[in-house]
Structures are given as structure tokens and as C-alpha cells.
Design an enzyme around this catalytic site. Structure first.
Site, PDB file in Angstrom:
ATOM      1  N   GLU A 286       0.833  -1.050  -0.140  1.00 28.91           N
ATOM      2  CA  GLU A 286       0.003  -0.212  -0.004  1.00 28.91           C
ATOM      3  C   GLU A 286       0.933   1.102   0.028  1.00 28.91           C
ATOM      4  O   GLU A 286       0.400   2.375  -0.429  1.00 28.91           O
ATOM      5  CB  GLU A 286      -0.718  -0.094   1.303  1.00 28.91           C
ATOM      6  CG  GLU A 286      -2.158  -0.821   0.968  1.00 28.91           C
ATOM      7  CD  GLU A 286      -3.239  -0.458   2.096  1.00 28.91           C
ATOM      8  OE1 GLU A 286      -2.942   0.246   3.155  1.00 28.91           O
ATOM      9  OE2 GLU A 286      -4.388  -1.001   1.913  1.00 28.91           O
ATOM     10  N   HIS A 307       8.972 -26.632  -1.394  1.00 30.95           N
ATOM     11  CA  HIS A 307       8.297 -27.712  -2.110  1.00 30.95           C
ATOM     12  C   HIS A 307       7.023 -27.267  -3.050  1.00 30.95           C
ATOM     13  O   HIS A 307       6.229 -28.138  -3.370  1.00 30.95           O
ATOM     14  CB  HIS A 307       7.745 -28.620  -1.062  1.00 30.95           C
ATOM     15  CG  HIS A 307       8.880 -29.452  -0.234  1.00 30.95           C
ATOM     16  ND1 HIS A 307       9.783 -30.748  -0.480  1.00 30.95           N
ATOM     17  CD2 HIS A 307       9.788 -28.888   0.672  1.00 30.95           C
ATOM     18  CE1 HIS A 307      10.526 -30.796   0.073  1.00 30.95           C
ATOM     19  NE2 HIS A 307      10.605 -29.726   1.011  1.00 30.95           N
ATOM     20  N   LYS A 421     -14.194  -0.179  -3.611  1.00 34.85           N
ATOM     21  CA  LYS A 421     -15.353   0.129  -2.693  1.00 34.85           C
ATOM     22  C   LYS A 421     -16.455   0.866  -3.527  1.00 34.85           C
ATOM     23  O   LYS A 421     -17.561   0.512  -3.377  1.00 34.85           O
ATOM     24  CB  LYS A 421     -14.788   0.947  -1.727  1.00 34.85           C
ATOM     25  CG  LYS A 421     -13.800   0.195  -0.632  1.00 34.85           C
ATOM     26  CD  LYS A 421     -13.436   1.266   0.459  1.00 34.85           C
ATOM     27  CE  LYS A 421     -12.486   0.658   1.141  1.00 34.85           C
ATOM     28  NZ  LYS A 421     -11.987   1.709   2.227  1.00 34.85           N
TER      29      LYS A 421
HETATM   30  O1  PA5 Z   1      -3.889   0.991   6.133  1.00 36.86           O
HETATM   31  C1  PA5 Z   1      -4.791   1.347   5.841  1.00 36.86           C
HETATM   32  O2  PA5 Z   1      -5.171   2.563   5.898  1.00 36.86           O
HETATM   33  C2  PA5 Z   1      -6.079   0.460   5.239  1.00 36.86           C
HETATM   34  O3  PA5 Z   1      -5.603  -1.010   5.806  1.00 36.86           O
HETATM   35  C3  PA5 Z   1      -7.115   0.421   6.535  1.00 36.86           C
HETATM   36  O4  PA5 Z   1      -6.493   0.093   8.109  1.00 36.86           O
HETATM   37  C4  PA5 Z   1      -8.058  -0.696   6.399  1.00 36.86           C
HETATM   38  O5  PA5 Z   1      -8.584  -0.092   5.389  1.00 36.86           O
HETATM   39  C5  PA5 Z   1      -9.137  -0.482   7.331  1.00 36.86           C
HETATM   40  O6  PA5 Z   1      -9.717   1.044   7.515  1.00 36.86           O
HETATM   41  P1  PA5 Z   1     -10.405   1.489   8.784  1.00 36.86           P
HETATM   42  O7  PA5 Z   1      -9.632   1.324  10.129  1.00 36.86           O
HETATM   43  O8  PA5 Z   1     -10.875   2.829   8.442  1.00 36.86           O
HETATM   44  O9  PA5 Z   1     -11.578   0.371   8.817  1.00 36.86           O
END
Ligand code: PA5
Length: 446
Positions: A286, A307, A421
Site C-alpha cells: 500500500e 516444495h 469500494k
Molecule cells: O492501512 C490502511 O489505511 C488500511 O488498510 C486500513 O487500515 C483499512 O482499510 C481499514 O480501515 P479502517 O480502520 O478505517 O476500517
């Protein structure tokens, strides 16, 4: 800091001078973080977190964990992405991937709301039958679909089981202090709430209450975890790549990427590293997978995956390098028994420690993969204690930020996560998404 970085299996893929040429760029990246002038600087809160955290909230985390430990057989941790991976990684790394099956005086811990699977949800509900449960819902935004659905389900389960008043004692909410509706709703409902700092993004939040409450419930010493992170923060306070192994790791990744190595495989030799690898993949994926750039973060557990994926790594496309986490002392000892019949012909290792064989498999694989043209970076960790994990978490977070700045991306945003989303909301008929729904349905029907 006890973490060391070994380049024994990196040469000759990356020469010393190639690292040295990167020092000026590394200094700029370091300065962008330290001066707070880099992209995404409103999410630099994790940098000083190991020494600058809310002590009162820390006490509340410990008190809440004691309460949960006393009154619950099961803690259900509801969250997705950065809101669960760190805690799960820490529990598996320090305790065990079989934590729930161990003899212990702490509750079983299950993770929910990290998928939309009916099977996973119904199986967990059936596991919870007849057990005393607490829940910790973790969502910074408070509106993420997956945990929101799970929270609905477990909240009503608790209200049904313990009544409105009883449920208040068992629902712990970790969320943003202002945005979204979860904080307001929880305050009104009388649930204990914990605040995710504004300036710490989800994937950098394991050392906040996001990770710390579930980790403390598993009986892991969170003071030690923070102390390890503080050791790393101190040790990584230099822009010199000769003295700063995390900055050097970022530099090496960058050099390898320029040489056509587009995939980085994180390698562990212990099943307790599986979820740590998942946490690492989110952190690096990310943070740098944007603007059509970034290394693809993959992971394997050896010797298991030797393996399955071993063949590909040895002889497939030469586009990958490996980063091996070697834990010197895993804490357990087991001696290989002698077999008088020697059916498998393995008596030459009877009497030897199993860990010696595992470490030998590691050395053998490093050499073989080098022969196959795969560069290997080795990160050595002293043990699997909370303190060592704290070091490693901070090491990877720091190196990730440096990697992003070296690459020329903002390592703290994740705009691409919204794409699925928006489509899902449109297809599910969320108000406000009507035009997108028409457009998507036309594409599907084509
Ligand atoms: O790193 C990030 O920002 C995301 O992985 C969030 O943690 C994830 O989408 C969950 O978001 P939230 O804590 O707002 O539910």
C-alpha cells in the site's frame, strides 16, 4: 538495536559502489521524514510513537486487557487491513500461530470482519456458542464495510447474551476521535473507546491501541514491544547508510528494482512468521504500489514453500529478489531421534537439533538461490521476544517510508483502495451511486 543486515548473499548482484552512489538520495529521503517536509507528512505520527505516546491511554489499554482476560473465554477482534494485521502478526510471532490451542490463562483470540465470507462468520459464531465473549472493534474511519457488518453481528450477539448493560462491559471500540460516527455512537452507547491518533495511518498503527489492546490480551508485554521500537528509533537516527540498516535496506531495494527485480519475496523459516509477512505485504504494497511504481511484495515460508514455489524461485523468470528474516534463537529446542532401522537413511542427523537442520536448510537455500541468480538480503533478529518484534516493526516501517521517498511516491496514502469500494457500493445500490451503477451494469451486460 540487535537487528543486523547481512549482504553476504547480495554480492555480486549489488556492488558496494552502487549502494554508495545512492547515499545523497538516501540523505534527502531521510531529511524529508525527519524535517516533516515529505509527502504525506500529516501521517508521520508513527516516527516518534515509541517514545511519545499517550501514557494514560496506555494504562487504560492494560486495564481493559486485564478485564477481558478475567471475564472472557474469547476475544473477537474486528477489523481489516491495518486494523488487524499487526495484532495478528504479533500474537503469532511472539506466542504462536496455534495460540488458541495452547494451554494458557489468556482468552482465545479470533479475528473477524477482515473478509465478507459467510462461512468464516458463521463458523466463528458457532465457536462462540456457550462461551464468554468480548469484542474489540477497530476501525479508524468507522465506516469500513467488512468490520461494520461483523460489528453489527457481534454487538447484537452480546446484547442478546448479556443485556444492554452487560454488553457495555464487553465492547471495546478503537476508532478515530472525530471523523465517522463510531466514536459518537459508542460514547452514547457507553462502550469504552480508544482513539487512533490522527497522524498514524492504518498500516503504521500496530504500536498504537489498534495493535496494543489485542496484543496485551494475548499476554504479550506491550512495554517491551514499545521499548524495542524505541531502541530501533534511536539506532536508526542517522542518514548514513553505513550506520542505518533500515535506510540501507531501502537503498538496496531501490537498486535492485532499477536492475529489473520487480518482486521482493519476504522469506521466513518459521510458520510463526506467516502473518508477519501478511502485515509486511500490506505495509509495502500500500505504501509504494502507486503511480505505476513499486516492487510487488510477496512472501513464502520455507522450507514448506520450497516444495511449492521453490522451483519457480530457482529457475523461473529472473525478476525477483529475496529478503530473509533469520531468527537466531526461536526459543524452542528439539533433538532429532535415532531410528534403529534407519528406514529414511537420516541417522546422520540423529542427535542433532532440529533448529540446526532448519538453519542449514536456510544456508543451503541462500546458496542455491544465489546460484540461480536471485539476490538475497538477510535480516538477522536475535529472538522472537516482544522487544525484538518491536525493533523489527519499527525497522520495517522506517525502511518503508524511506523506500517510498526514494521511489518518489507518497508512502502514506492509498488512493487505489477506494476503486473496488465505489464499484461495490454502486452495485449494492448505495444511495448516491446511481449513475455509477448504471455505467457498471452496462459494462457487465455487454
Ligand atoms: O492501512 C490502511 O489505511 C488500511 O488498510 C486500513 O487500515 C483499512 O482499510 C481499514 O480501515 P479502517 O480502520 O478505517 O476500517
Amino acid at each position: 538495536m540487535k537487528i543486523t543486515l547481512s549482504d553476504k548473499f547480495l554480492r555480486p548482484f549489488v556492488a558496494e559502489h552502487e549502494e554508495e552512489y545512492m547515499q545523497p538520495f538516501a540523505s534527502v529521503a531521510y531529511d524529508l521524514l525527519k524535517s516533516g517536509k515529505g509527502q504525506g507528512n500529516d501521517f508521520h505520527g508513527w516516527v516518534n510513537l515509541p517514545v511519545d505516546y499517550d501514557r494514560d491511554e496506555f494504562k487504560r489499554i492494560k486495564a481493559a486487557s486485564e478485564k477481558i482476560k478475567k471475564n472472557s473465554d474469547i476475544l473477537v477482534v474486528i477489523g481489516i487491513g491495518g486494523s488487524y494485521l499487526g495484532a495478528r502478526a504479533a500474537i503469532e510471532f511472539v506466542k504462536s500461530p496455534l495460540y488458541n490451542n495452547l494451554k494458557k490463562d489468556t482468552p482465545d483470540i479470533y479475528f473477524a470482519g477482515n473478509n465478507i465470507s459467510t462461512t468464516a462468520l458463521t463458523e466463528l459464531l458457532s465457536i462462540c456458542e456457550g462461551k464468554d465473549i468480548s469484542i474489540n472493534v477497530i476501525s479508524k474511519s468507522g465506516t469500513t464495510t467488512e468490520p461494520a457488518i461483523a460489528f453489527r453481528v457481534f454487538k447484537s450477539l452480546l446484547v442478546e447474551k448479556y443485556g444492554l448493560e452487560g454488553a457495555k462491559d464487553r465492547i471495546f471500540v478503537t476508532t478515530d476521535k472525530a471523523r465517522g460516527t463510531l466514536k459518537k455512537f459508542s460514547d452514547e452507547a457507553g462502550y469504552e473507546t480508544f482513539v487512533v491518533p490522527d497522524d498514524v495511518g492504518g498500516r503504521y498503527s500496530v504500536l498504537t491501541v489498534v495493535g496494543l489492546l489485542p496484543i496485551a490480551c494475548a499476554g504479550i508485554d506491550i512495554d517491551e514491544l514499545m521499548a524495542g521500537a524505541a531502541d530501533a528509533r534511536e539506532a536508526l537516527s542517522t542518514p548514513s547508510i553505513k550506520e542505518n540498516p533500515a535506510l540501507r535496506y531501502a537503498v538496496i531495494r531501490n537498486v535492485l528494482k532499477r536492475k529489473g527485480k520487480t518482486t521482493e519475496i519476504l522469506v521466513g523459516y518459521e510458520p510463526y512468521m506467516l502473518m508477519l509477512s501478511e502485515w509486511w505485504k500490506q505495509l509495502y504494497g500500500e505504501s509504494s504500489g502507486k503511480d505505476t511504481k513499486g516492487l510487488f511484495p510477496a512472501s513464502v515460508i520455507f522450507s514448506t514453500d520450497l516444495h511449492s514455489l521453490g522451483q519457480y524461485i530457482q529457475e523461473g523468470q529472473r525478476t525477483m529478489f529475496e529478503t530473509v528474516i533469520s531468527v537466531k534463537d526461536s526459543g524452542a529446542k528439539f533433538v532429532i531421534p535415532n531410528d534403529p532401522e534407519n528406514v529414511d537413511g537420516l541417522n546422520f542427523i540423529s542427535g542433532k537439533e532440529l533448529d540446526y537442520v532448519n538453519k542449514t536448510a536456510m544456508t543451503a537455500t541462500l546458496l542455491a538461490h544465489n546460484d540461480g541468480g536471485v539476490p538475497n538480503i538477510v535480516i538477522e533478529l536475535a529472538d522472537r521476544s516482544a522487544r525484538s518484534l518491536g525493533e523489527l516493526v519499527y525497522f520495517f516501517e522506517f525502511a518503508c517510508a524511506m523506500s517510498g521517498y526514494l521511489l518518489g511516491v507518497n508512502p502514506f496514502d492509498q488512493p487505489g483502495v477506494e476503486a473496488y469500494k465505489k464499484n461495490m457500493f454502486a452495485l449494492l445500490g448505495k444511495p448516491g451511486y446511481e449513475d455509477r451503477k448504471i455505467e457498471l451494469e452496462a459494462r457487465i451486460d455487454k
